[in-house]
Design a protein around this motif. Structure first.
Motif, PDB file in Angstrom:
ATOM      1  N   LEU A 100     -13.036 -41.881 -43.160  1.00  0.00           N
ATOM      2  CA  LEU A 100     -13.139 -42.082 -41.868  1.00  0.00           C
ATOM      3  C   LEU A 100     -12.578 -40.537 -41.197  1.00  0.00           C
ATOM      4  CD1 LEU A 100      -9.700 -43.570 -40.687  1.00  0.00           C
ATOM      5  CD2 LEU A 100     -10.311 -43.164 -43.131  1.00  0.00           C
ATOM      6  N   PRO A 101     -13.198 -40.493 -40.040  1.00  0.00           N
ATOM      7  CA  PRO A 101     -12.744 -39.373 -39.389  1.00  0.00           C
ATOM      8  C   PRO A 101     -11.369 -38.947 -38.963  1.00  0.00           C
ATOM      9  CG  PRO A 101     -14.416 -40.592 -37.916  1.00  0.00           C
ATOM     10  CD  PRO A 101     -14.116 -41.334 -38.937  1.00  0.00           C
ATOM     11  N   ALA A 102     -10.805 -37.936 -39.199  1.00  0.00           N
ATOM     12  CA  ALA A 102      -9.598 -37.198 -39.147  1.00  0.00           C
ATOM     13  C   ALA A 102      -8.989 -37.875 -37.978  1.00  0.00           C
ATOM     14  CB  ALA A 102      -9.426 -35.893 -39.561  1.00  0.00           C
ATOM     15  N   ALA A 103      -9.682 -37.735 -36.982  1.00  0.00           N
ATOM     16  CA  ALA A 103      -9.098 -38.112 -35.733  1.00  0.00           C
ATOM     17  C   ALA A 103      -8.593 -39.807 -35.495  1.00  0.00           C
ATOM     18  CB  ALA A 103     -10.125 -38.045 -34.567  1.00  0.00           C
ATOM     19  N   GLN A 104      -9.001 -40.300 -36.547  1.00  0.00           N
ATOM     20  CA  GLN A 104      -8.687 -41.779 -36.306  1.00  0.00           C
ATOM     21  C   GLN A 104      -7.077 -42.004 -37.042  1.00  0.00           C
ATOM     22  OE1 GLN A 104     -11.551 -44.731 -37.553  1.00  0.00           O
ATOM     23  NE2 GLN A 104     -13.090 -43.707 -36.319  1.00  0.00           N
ATOM     24  N   ILE A 105      -6.714 -41.172 -37.797  1.00  0.00           N
ATOM     25  CA  ILE A 105      -5.668 -41.163 -38.565  1.00  0.00           C
ATOM     26  C   ILE A 105      -4.366 -41.617 -37.764  1.00  0.00           C
ATOM     27  CG2 ILE A 105      -3.981 -40.087 -40.276  1.00  0.00           C
ATOM     28  CD1 ILE A 105      -6.558 -40.913 -41.629  1.00  0.00           C
ATOM     29  N   PRO A 106      -4.097 -41.072 -36.627  1.00  0.00           N
ATOM     30  CA  PRO A 106      -2.951 -41.345 -35.590  1.00  0.00           C
ATOM     31  C   PRO A 106      -3.013 -42.832 -35.336  1.00  0.00           C
ATOM     32  CG  PRO A 106      -4.048 -39.367 -34.829  1.00  0.00           C
ATOM     33  CD  PRO A 106      -4.929 -39.686 -36.021  1.00  0.00           C
ATOM     34  N   PHE A 107      -4.347 -43.540 -35.264  1.00  0.00           N
ATOM     35  CA  PHE A 107      -4.441 -44.698 -34.986  1.00  0.00           C
ATOM     36  C   PHE A 107      -4.111 -45.560 -36.258  1.00  0.00           C
ATOM     37  CE2 PHE A 107      -7.327 -42.549 -32.209  1.00  0.00           C
ATOM     38  CZ  PHE A 107      -6.275 -42.550 -30.925  1.00  0.00           C
ATOM     39  N   LEU A 108      -4.465 -45.083 -37.266  1.00  0.00           N
ATOM     40  CA  LEU A 108      -4.347 -45.745 -38.605  1.00  0.00           C
ATOM     41  C   LEU A 108      -2.968 -45.940 -38.865  1.00  0.00           C
ATOM     42  CD1 LEU A 108      -5.021 -47.126 -41.224  1.00  0.00           C
ATOM     43  CD2 LEU A 108      -5.474 -44.968 -42.457  1.00  0.00           C
ATOM     44  N   LEU A 109      -1.900 -44.734 -38.448  1.00  0.00           N
ATOM     45  CA  LEU A 109      -0.645 -44.763 -38.781  1.00  0.00           C
ATOM     46  C   LEU A 109       0.305 -45.587 -37.787  1.00  0.00           C
ATOM     47  CD1 LEU A 109      -0.032 -40.872 -39.480  1.00  0.00           C
ATOM     48  CD2 LEU A 109       0.057 -42.614 -41.193  1.00  0.00           C
ATOM     49  N   GLN A 110      -0.229 -45.862 -36.659  1.00  0.00           N
ATOM     50  CA  GLN A 110       0.363 -46.864 -35.606  1.00  0.00           C
ATOM     51  C   GLN A 110       0.107 -48.257 -36.137  1.00  0.00           C
ATOM     52  OE1 GLN A 110      -1.780 -45.815 -31.828  1.00  0.00           O
ATOM     53  NE2 GLN A 110      -0.312 -44.109 -31.483  1.00  0.00           N
ATOM     54  N   ALA A 111      -1.082 -48.500 -36.710  1.00  0.00           N
ATOM     55  CA  ALA A 111      -1.181 -49.788 -37.223  1.00  0.00           C
ATOM     56  C   ALA A 111      -0.452 -49.975 -38.391  1.00  0.00           C
ATOM     57  CB  ALA A 111      -2.693 -50.026 -37.475  1.00  0.00           C
ATOM     58  N   LEU A 112      -0.231 -49.072 -39.330  1.00  0.00           N
ATOM     59  CA  LEU A 112       0.551 -49.411 -40.429  1.00  0.00           C
ATOM     60  C   LEU A 112       2.111 -49.451 -40.020  1.00  0.00           C
ATOM     61  CD1 LEU A 112      -1.191 -46.943 -42.882  1.00  0.00           C
ATOM     62  CD2 LEU A 112      -1.150 -49.289 -43.060  1.00  0.00           C
ATOM     63  N   ASP A 113       2.505 -48.688 -39.209  1.00  0.00           N
ATOM     64  CA  ASP A 113       3.734 -48.674 -38.704  1.00  0.00           C
ATOM     65  C   ASP A 113       3.887 -50.091 -37.824  1.00  0.00           C
ATOM     66  OD1 ASP A 113       6.185 -47.426 -38.150  1.00  0.00           O
ATOM     67  OD2 ASP A 113       5.922 -47.623 -35.811  1.00  0.00           O
ATOM     68  N   GLY A 114       3.127 -50.777 -37.104  1.00  0.00           N
ATOM     69  CA  GLY A 114       3.156 -51.862 -36.671  1.00  0.00           C
ATOM     70  C   GLY A 114       3.335 -53.003 -37.672  1.00  0.00           C
ATOM     71  N   ALA A 115       2.489 -52.741 -38.772  1.00  0.00           N
ATOM     72  CA  ALA A 115       2.541 -53.732 -39.906  1.00  0.00           C
ATOM     73  C   ALA A 115       3.940 -53.847 -40.557  1.00  0.00           C
ATOM     74  CB  ALA A 115       1.470 -53.877 -41.090  1.00  0.00           C
ATOM     75  N   VAL A 116       4.498 -52.559 -40.766  1.00  0.00           N
ATOM     76  CA  VAL A 116       5.672 -52.551 -41.564  1.00  0.00           C
ATOM     77  C   VAL A 116       6.924 -52.928 -40.509  1.00  0.00           C
ATOM     78  CG1 VAL A 116       7.321 -50.796 -42.069  1.00  0.00           C
ATOM     79  CG2 VAL A 116       5.002 -50.437 -43.132  1.00  0.00           C
ATOM     80  N   GLY A 117       6.821 -52.694 -39.277  1.00  0.00           N
ATOM     81  CA  GLY A 117       7.862 -53.082 -38.147  1.00  0.00           C
ATOM     82  C   GLY A 117       7.740 -54.540 -38.115  1.00  0.00           C
ATOM     83  N   SER A 118       6.770 -55.240 -38.511  1.00  0.00           N
ATOM     84  CA  SER A 118       6.723 -56.600 -38.474  1.00  0.00           C
ATOM     85  C   SER A 118       7.459 -57.503 -39.615  1.00  0.00           C
ATOM     86  CB  SER A 118       5.271 -57.156 -38.095  1.00  0.00           C
ATOM     87  OG  SER A 118       4.623 -57.081 -39.335  1.00  0.00           O
ATOM     88  N   MET A 119       7.776 -56.627 -40.709  1.00  0.00           N
ATOM     89  CA  MET A 119       8.306 -57.201 -41.862  1.00  0.00           C
ATOM     90  C   MET A 119       9.841 -57.767 -41.770  1.00  0.00           C
ATOM     91  SD  MET A 119       6.930 -54.928 -44.883  1.00  0.00           S
ATOM     92  CE  MET A 119       5.350 -54.897 -45.289  1.00  0.00           C
ATOM     93  N   SER A 120       9.817 -58.891 -42.220  1.00  0.00           N
ATOM     94  CA  SER A 120      11.441 -59.336 -42.233  1.00  0.00           C
ATOM     95  C   SER A 120      12.498 -58.254 -42.828  1.00  0.00           C
ATOM     96  CB  SER A 120      11.339 -60.639 -42.861  1.00  0.00           C
ATOM     97  OG  SER A 120      11.451 -60.519 -44.221  1.00  0.00           O
TER      98      SER A 120
END
Length: 137
Positions: A100-120
Motif C-alpha cells: 500500500l502507498p506509504a501515505a496510507q500508513i497514518p490511517f492504518l495506525l489510526q485504525a489499529l489504535d482504534g481497535a486496540v483502544g476498544s479492547m477490554s
C-alpha cells in the motif's frame, strides 16, 4: 490441459508445483486438478470471499465474517519506492503480503489504535478468543 467439463474437488491430500512452476497440482480423491500460475492471484482473491459467503449461507447469518489466523508479521519498503509491504505469516509457514502507498500508513495506525483502544481491560487474549467482536475499517 483444457477441458470444458466440471471437475469437483472435494479433498486435497497433496499440492505441488510442476518442475517448471507453471501449474499447481492438486491431488486428492478425484482426478488431479492443474491450475496455471496465471490464475493463482484470482484464486487467492476468490477463496476468502467464497469461504465467507459459504459460511453466511450455511449459518443463515449475513453478518458473519471471515479472517485468516496470523502467526506473525513483517513490514518493509518495496524496492525503495513509496510503497510499504506488510507480510503476514499464516499457519503452515505460508506468507501473504500486501502493498500500500506509504501515505496510507497514518490511517492504518489510526485504525489499529482504534481497535486496540476498544479492547477490554483484560487484554487482547480475551478479545481474540471471542467470535463476532471484530470491526473492520
Amino acid at each position: 490441459m483444457s477441458d470444458s467439463s466440471t471437475l469437483v474437488v472435494n479433498s486435497i491430500t497433496q499440492m505441488q508445483l510442476t518442475a517448471d512452476g507453471q501449474y499447481l497440482l492438486i491431488h486428492g480423491h478425484q482426478p488431479t486438478a492443474a491450475l496455471h500460475r496465471s490464475v493463482l492471484n484470482e484464486l487467492l482473491v476468490a477463496l476468502p470471499n467464497a469461504i465467507e459467503h459459504a459460511d453466511r449461507v450455511l449459518h443463515d447469518n449475513q453478518e458473519m465474517g471471515f479472517a485468516l489466523h496470523c502467526q506473525g508479521w513483517e513490514v518493509g519498503r518495496l524496492n525503495g519506492t513509496e510503497m510499504v509491504v506488510i507480510r503476514f505469516r499464516l499457519s503452515g509457514s505460508a506468507g501473504l503480503s500486501f502493498s500500500l502507498p506509504a501515505a496510507q500508513i497514518p490511517f492504518l495506525l489510526q485504525a489499529l489504535d482504534g481497535a486496540v483502544g476498544s479492547m477490554s481491560a483484560s487484554g487482547a487474549e480475551a478479545v481474540a478468543g471471542r467470535t463476532g467482536d471484530v470491526t473492520l475499517q
